[in-house]
Scaffold this motif. Structure first.
Motif, PDB file in Angstrom:
ATOM      1  N   GLU A  56       0.830  -1.204   0.000  1.00 46.77           N
ATOM      2  CA  GLU A  56       0.000   0.000   0.000  1.00 46.77           C
ATOM      3  C   GLU A  56       0.863   1.252   0.000  1.00 46.77           C
ATOM      4  O   GLU A  56       0.595   2.197  -0.723  1.00 46.77           O
ATOM      5  N   LEU A  57       1.903   1.265   0.794  1.00 53.86           N
ATOM      6  CA  LEU A  57       2.794   2.414   0.840  1.00 53.86           C
ATOM      7  C   LEU A  57       3.462   2.604  -0.511  1.00 53.86           C
ATOM      8  O   LEU A  57       3.561   3.706  -1.014  1.00 53.86           O
ATOM      9  N   LEU A  58       3.882   1.510  -1.125  1.00 54.61           N
ATOM     10  CA  LEU A  58       4.547   1.589  -2.409  1.00 54.61           C
ATOM     11  C   LEU A  58       3.629   2.218  -3.460  1.00 54.61           C
ATOM     12  O   LEU A  58       4.042   3.095  -4.196  1.00 54.61           O
ATOM     13  N   GLN A  59       2.376   1.802  -3.511  1.00 58.35           N
ATOM     14  CA  GLN A  59       1.450   2.365  -4.477  1.00 58.35           C
ATOM     15  C   GLN A  59       1.270   3.856  -4.261  1.00 58.35           C
ATOM     16  O   GLN A  59       1.151   4.609  -5.203  1.00 58.35           O
ATOM     17  N   GLY A  60       1.301   4.291  -3.036  1.00 58.90           N
ATOM     18  CA  GLY A  60       1.124   5.707  -2.740  1.00 58.90           C
ATOM     19  C   GLY A  60       2.379   6.539  -2.962  1.00 58.90           C
ATOM     20  O   GLY A  60       2.316   7.761  -3.034  1.00 58.90           O
ATOM     21  N   THR A  61       3.530   5.904  -3.094  1.00 58.03           N
ATOM     22  CA  THR A  61       4.781   6.642  -3.206  1.00 58.03           C
ATOM     23  C   THR A  61       5.604   6.267  -4.438  1.00 58.03           C
ATOM     24  O   THR A  61       6.703   6.786  -4.621  1.00 58.03           O
ATOM     25  N   LEU A  62       5.079   5.433  -5.288  1.00 62.07           N
ATOM     26  CA  LEU A  62       5.856   4.937  -6.417  1.00 62.07           C
ATOM     27  C   LEU A  62       6.349   6.067  -7.320  1.00 62.07           C
ATOM     28  O   LEU A  62       7.518   6.076  -7.715  1.00 62.07           O
ATOM     29  N   ASP A  63       5.493   7.033  -7.625  1.00 55.87           N
ATOM     30  CA  ASP A  63       5.924   8.147  -8.480  1.00 55.87           C
ATOM     31  C   ASP A  63       7.111   8.873  -7.866  1.00 55.87           C
ATOM     32  O   ASP A  63       8.087   9.174  -8.553  1.00 55.87           O
ATOM     33  N   LEU A  64       7.033   9.147  -6.577  1.00 58.25           N
ATOM     34  CA  LEU A  64       8.115   9.849  -5.890  1.00 58.25           C
ATOM     35  C   LEU A  64       9.408   9.028  -5.940  1.00 58.25           C
ATOM     36  O   LEU A  64      10.483   9.569  -6.207  1.00 58.25           O
ATOM     37  N   LEU A  65       9.312   7.732  -5.707  1.00 57.26           N
ATOM     38  CA  LEU A  65      10.500   6.877  -5.742  1.00 57.26           C
ATOM     39  C   LEU A  65      11.105   6.821  -7.137  1.00 57.26           C
ATOM     40  O   LEU A  65      12.332   6.827  -7.293  1.00 57.26           O
ATOM     41  N   ILE A  66      10.266   6.783  -8.157  1.00 56.10           N
ATOM     42  CA  ILE A  66      10.768   6.774  -9.534  1.00 56.10           C
ATOM     43  C   ILE A  66      11.471   8.089  -9.839  1.00 56.10           C
ATOM     44  O   ILE A  66      12.591   8.108 -10.368  1.00 56.10           O
ATOM     45  N   LEU A  67      10.818   9.201  -9.509  1.00 49.58           N
ATOM     46  CA  LEU A  67      11.430  10.508  -9.764  1.00 49.58           C
ATOM     47  C   LEU A  67      12.756  10.642  -9.028  1.00 49.58           C
ATOM     48  O   LEU A  67      13.748  11.121  -9.584  1.00 49.58           O
ATOM     49  N   LYS A  68      12.796  10.215  -7.783  1.00 46.38           N
ATOM     50  CA  LYS A  68      14.028  10.295  -6.992  1.00 46.38           C
ATOM     51  C   LYS A  68      15.117   9.416  -7.600  1.00 46.38           C
ATOM     52  O   LYS A  68      16.281   9.818  -7.670  1.00 46.38           O
ATOM     53  N   SER A  69      14.757   8.237  -8.057  1.00 43.77           N
ATOM     54  CA  SER A  69      15.759   7.333  -8.630  1.00 43.77           C
ATOM     55  C   SER A  69      16.349   7.887  -9.922  1.00 43.77           C
ATOM     56  O   SER A  69      17.493   7.598 -10.252  1.00 43.77           O
ATOM     57  N   LEU A  70      15.588   8.708 -10.630  1.00 45.33           N
ATOM     58  CA  LEU A  70      16.059   9.288 -11.889  1.00 45.33           C
ATOM     59  C   LEU A  70      16.684  10.670 -11.715  1.00 45.33           C
ATOM     60  O   LEU A  70      17.185  11.242 -12.684  1.00 45.33           O
ATOM     61  N   ALA A  71      16.673  11.213 -10.517  1.00 48.83           N
ATOM     62  CA  ALA A  71      17.172  12.569 -10.282  1.00 48.83           C
ATOM     63  C   ALA A  71      18.649  12.723 -10.652  1.00 48.83           C
ATOM     64  O   ALA A  71      19.073  13.798 -11.064  1.00 48.83           O
ATOM     65  N   SER A  72      19.408  11.665 -10.549  1.00 50.02           N
ATOM     66  CA  SER A  72      20.842  11.767 -10.841  1.00 50.02           C
ATOM     67  C   SER A  72      21.196  11.341 -12.261  1.00 50.02           C
ATOM     68  O   SER A  72      22.370  11.340 -12.619  1.00 50.02           O
ATOM     69  N   GLY A  73      20.198  10.977 -13.057  1.00 55.89           N
ATOM     70  CA  GLY A  73      20.487  10.622 -14.447  1.00 55.89           C
ATOM     71  C   GLY A  73      19.561   9.560 -14.978  1.00 55.89           C
ATOM     72  O   GLY A  73      18.817   8.930 -14.236  1.00 55.89           O
ATOM     73  N   GLU A  74      19.609   9.374 -16.287  1.00 62.35           N
ATOM     74  CA  GLU A  74      18.692   8.443 -16.938  1.00 62.35           C
ATOM     75  C   GLU A  74      19.018   6.993 -16.610  1.00 62.35           C
ATOM     76  O   GLU A  74      20.170   6.638 -16.374  1.00 62.35           O
ATOM     77  N   LEU A  75      17.971   6.194 -16.575  1.00 59.48           N
ATOM     78  CA  LEU A  75      18.076   4.754 -16.332  1.00 59.48           C
ATOM     79  C   LEU A  75      17.022   4.041 -17.156  1.00 59.48           C
ATOM     80  O   LEU A  75      15.985   4.619 -17.485  1.00 59.48           O
ATOM     81  N   HIS A  76      17.264   2.767 -17.442  1.00 57.46           N
ATOM     82  CA  HIS A  76      16.217   1.956 -18.058  1.00 57.46           C
ATOM     83  C   HIS A  76      15.358   1.357 -16.950  1.00 57.46           C
ATOM     84  O   HIS A  76      15.672   1.493 -15.766  1.00 57.46           O
TER      85      HIS A  76
END
Length: 110
Positions: A7-27
């Motif tokens: 449940e927490l993941l569904q509510g925060t997935l966008d934030l985690l994705i954005l944070k993971s990409l903040a330092s550069g592109e990834l597949h």
């Protein structure tokens, strides 16, 4: 994954994705690995959750993508954060900071 984490993941997935990409592109699978890394392996994002979120976020204008070659020499779609995505990351990060402070206070209350 236990229900509470899901449940927490569904509510925060966008934030985690954005944070993971903040330092550069990834597949896609690089994003999944990065999320596991930055959450100390708390979240294991599966493709069935990750790719629909990436598509939705790209449609929202938060991400752009381009095709390239992965480290295993396979064709992969690489994602990067747009200016609108960085703005979303900033506002969502602030919102979660306020939420986590409030929850910490609530949990310390007697």
């Amino acid at each position: 994954m236990p229900p509470a984490q899901s449940e927490l993941l569904q509510g925060t997935l966008d934030l985690l994705i954005l944070k993971s990409l903040a330092s550069g592109e990834l597949h896609g699978m690089g994003i999944s690995r990065r999320i596991a890394q930055i959450t100390n392996d708390t979240f294991d994002v599966k493709a069935g959750s990750l790719f629909p979120a990436l598509h939705r976020m790209e449609e929202a204008g938060w991400l752009t993508s381009s095709w390239g070659e992965s480290e295993t020499k396979r064709r992969a779609k690489f994602y990067s954060v747009t200016k609108a995505g960085r703005k979303q990351l900033h506002s969502e990060s602030e919102r979660w900071e306020r939420i986590s402070i409030a929850m910490a206070c609530a949990l310390r209350a007697t």
